[in-house]
Design an enzyme around this catalytic site. Sequence first.
Site: not given
Length: 279
Positions: A161, A210, A237
Amino acid sequence: VTAKKFSVSGYDEKKHAGDLKHVVIRASNYNNRALVILVINSVKMLEKIKKLAEAVYDKFANVSGVGINFNPKKTNLIMGENTEIIAGDAFIEEKLCDKIFKVGANTFFQVNPASANNIFEYVKNYISENFEKPLILDAYAGITAFGICLSDIAAKVVSVEEVKASVDLASKIIKENGIKNVELHNMDAGKFFEKELNTKGRSFDVTVLDPPRKGCSEESLDYALKLTKGKIIYVSCNPATLARDLKYLTEHGAKVEFIQPFDMFPHTYHVEDVAVISV
């Protein structure tokens, strides 16, 4: 408690004038506690806003903390980058996959935890049914929610990340949950992929992608293909960027096994998809 009582004016978007732009409430399904953030049209603390924040904290028993977020820009973004906690705690707690997560003012976390838990459990069950103690890569990890939820069934989870605050919070969550098999990396996913490919040469049984709504770069997809020897699980999404990225993956030798949609926000067009891809 009212803003008017403290002489706090509401924000006028057309005139770009006024004090209080937004009130953001992050509420926990787990323990019914809430974190309240007052978003103001200023770069510095306003004493009257501070007094309003303290009054909100004192008035409502289920409010665990109140903060002030500084967002003086003419923008459609609700919150700015900086938040100062005025009273109480900087986090609320949420429960996913029997793990306790800390969620802060600027932490990305699904706003529908019940539906999010369905997604995490679905991915966890699929991996446990198809792999025995896999090596898992959690890319675009945020606070490593996927990695933490999958740690029970993994030999090791490697998480990457680029936002340092998210990695720092992930580290705290991992320690508080007593998890020993999650390896955290604070760097851009593409750069991590390149480093991993050129140095350690690890090959992952499962790679979880993701990404944000914009999807993955072609470079990141190329690296995911090279680093994965089993399955890529792509959680999206945005169906449009998912379709684009799945097209790219299939053109480069991968096979889409299936896609499972999840209705994140009923009566809206928003849908979350879990795509399982064989490499």
